[in-house]
Design a protein around this motif. Structure first.
Motif, PDB file in Angstrom:
ATOM      1  N   UNK A 191     -25.895  55.260 -33.616  1.00  0.00           N
ATOM      2  CA  UNK A 191     -26.907  56.071 -32.935  1.00  0.00           C
ATOM      3  C   UNK A 191     -28.134  56.285 -33.811  1.00  0.00           C
ATOM      4  N   UNK A 192     -27.931  56.437 -35.127  1.00  0.00           N
ATOM      5  CA  UNK A 192     -29.041  56.770 -36.027  1.00  0.00           C
ATOM      6  C   UNK A 192     -29.559  55.557 -36.799  1.00  0.00           C
ATOM      7  N   UNK A 193     -29.101  54.381 -36.438  1.00  0.00           N
ATOM      8  CA  UNK A 193     -29.570  53.174 -37.124  1.00  0.00           C
ATOM      9  C   UNK A 193     -31.060  52.974 -36.868  1.00  0.00           C
ATOM     10  N   UNK A 194     -31.846  52.902 -37.944  1.00  0.00           N
ATOM     11  CA  UNK A 194     -33.288  52.685 -37.833  1.00  0.00           C
ATOM     12  C   UNK A 194     -34.060  53.865 -37.282  1.00  0.00           C
ATOM     13  N   UNK A 195     -33.479  55.046 -37.331  1.00  0.00           N
ATOM     14  CA  UNK A 195     -34.114  56.218 -36.730  1.00  0.00           C
ATOM     15  C   UNK A 195     -35.257  56.750 -37.594  1.00  0.00           C
ATOM     16  N   UNK A 196     -36.491  56.622 -37.094  1.00  0.00           N
ATOM     17  CA  UNK A 196     -37.682  57.220 -37.693  1.00  0.00           C
ATOM     18  C   UNK A 196     -37.818  56.913 -39.193  1.00  0.00           C
ATOM     19  N   UNK A 197     -37.346  55.760 -39.610  1.00  0.00           N
ATOM     20  CA  UNK A 197     -37.476  55.387 -41.015  1.00  0.00           C
ATOM     21  C   UNK A 197     -36.508  56.096 -41.947  1.00  0.00           C
ATOM     22  N   UNK A 198     -35.626  56.935 -41.412  1.00  0.00           N
ATOM     23  CA  UNK A 198     -34.637  57.632 -42.224  1.00  0.00           C
ATOM     24  C   UNK A 198     -33.296  56.906 -42.133  1.00  0.00           C
ATOM     25  N   UNK A 199     -32.556  56.891 -43.234  1.00  0.00           N
ATOM     26  CA  UNK A 199     -31.211  56.336 -43.251  1.00  0.00           C
ATOM     27  C   UNK A 199     -30.220  57.483 -43.433  1.00  0.00           C
TER      28      UNK A 199
ATOM     29  N   UNK B 172     -26.181  63.054 -43.692  1.00  0.00           N
ATOM     30  CA  UNK B 172     -27.271  63.404 -44.602  1.00  0.00           C
ATOM     31  C   UNK B 172     -28.208  62.205 -44.762  1.00  0.00           C
ATOM     32  N   UNK B 173     -29.526  62.477 -44.679  1.00  0.00           N
ATOM     33  CA  UNK B 173     -30.488  61.392 -44.901  1.00  0.00           C
ATOM     34  C   UNK B 173     -30.544  61.063 -46.388  1.00  0.00           C
ATOM     35  N   UNK B 174     -30.784  59.792 -46.705  1.00  0.00           N
ATOM     36  CA  UNK B 174     -30.855  59.375 -48.105  1.00  0.00           C
ATOM     37  C   UNK B 174     -31.968  60.113 -48.835  1.00  0.00           C
TER      38      UNK B 174
END
Length: 239
Positions: free
Chosen positions: A23-31, A58-60
């Protein structure tokens, strides 16, 4: 930004984690990477305190996290990046991004909720001692005991009610403002005026009625109210 409901089933596990990673793959440049958090709760009816492991993404960059608690999902922003530098996104930018995070989290598991909330903390510009005293005198009336003494710690909390139209129905809101004098996190931090805002739909109605289509209108309304409150509060500082 938070949504409240029944999310006991969103627990750490390979299938759940894979759904969120997709779902969050490639989301808004955040990993976003999966993690866990330990919480404690009372287990009824045996009245025993137990520790439970809940899922966290958690975002990187360490700026964003998503917490999946038994009764709520939180999209949280950390005001400092990995280098400890304070970011300067506007409240609107933060609420809009939080809304997008919750959109994905809810869509991934086809979830809804029974309450919505936005919480944020803002620090006013640095004030000298005279400005702080003047600001304090406009907000509070200290007891006579404190009139000739230096006040280095105080707090004022106000809760007012408002309404918002969601799904063609009137929803009641708590609009809570906490204004305090204190330090942020470290002992050597300067004393500052700290503003904390908590806007939420009232807890007396927990029927499951809020979905992703409702987050935008609620968030926009919160941003407007917080902006108006900030202007009002900062206007109390003598120029």
């Amino acid at each position: 930004m938070s949504i409240f409901g029944t999310y006991e089933h969103i627990k750490p596990g390979m299938n759940t984690i894979q759904i969120l990673m997709d779902a969050f793959k490639g989301f808004e440049g955040e990993i976003f990477i999966p993690s866990t958090i330990e919480i404690q709760k009372i287990e009824l009816p045996i009245n025993t305190l137990i520790t439970e492991t809940r899922l966290k993404m958690m975002s990187i960059s360490k700026k964003w996290e998503i917490l999946f608690m038994p009764d709520r999902i939180d999209a949280n922003y950390n005001g400092s990046d990995v280098n400890g530098e304070v970011q300067k996104e506007s409240i609107k930018e933060l609420v809009d991004f939080s809304k997008k995070i919750l959109d994905l989290a809810l869509s991934a598991f086809d979830l809804k909720g029974g309450r919505l909330a936005v919480n944020c903390r803002r620090v006013m510009k640095k004030l000298n001692s005279d400005e702080i005293d003047d600001f304090q005198n406009k907000l509070i009336n200290p007891l006579n005991f404190y009139n000739d003494k230096l006040c280095n710690d105080w707090s004022l909390m106000i809760n007012g009610n408002d309404n918002i139209e969601i799904n063609d129905k009137t929803e009641s809101l708590n609009v809570i403002t906490n204004i305090s004098l204190g330090k942020l996190d470290k002992i050597d931090d300067p004393v500052r005026i700290i503003l904390v805002f908590d806007i939420n739909t009232k807890p007396d109605n927990m029927s499951i009625r809020f979905g992703i289509k409702n987050l935008g209108a609620f968030g926009d309304r919160c941003v407007k109210m917080i902006g108006d409150l900030v202007v009002n509060i900062e206007g109390l500082v003598s120029l």
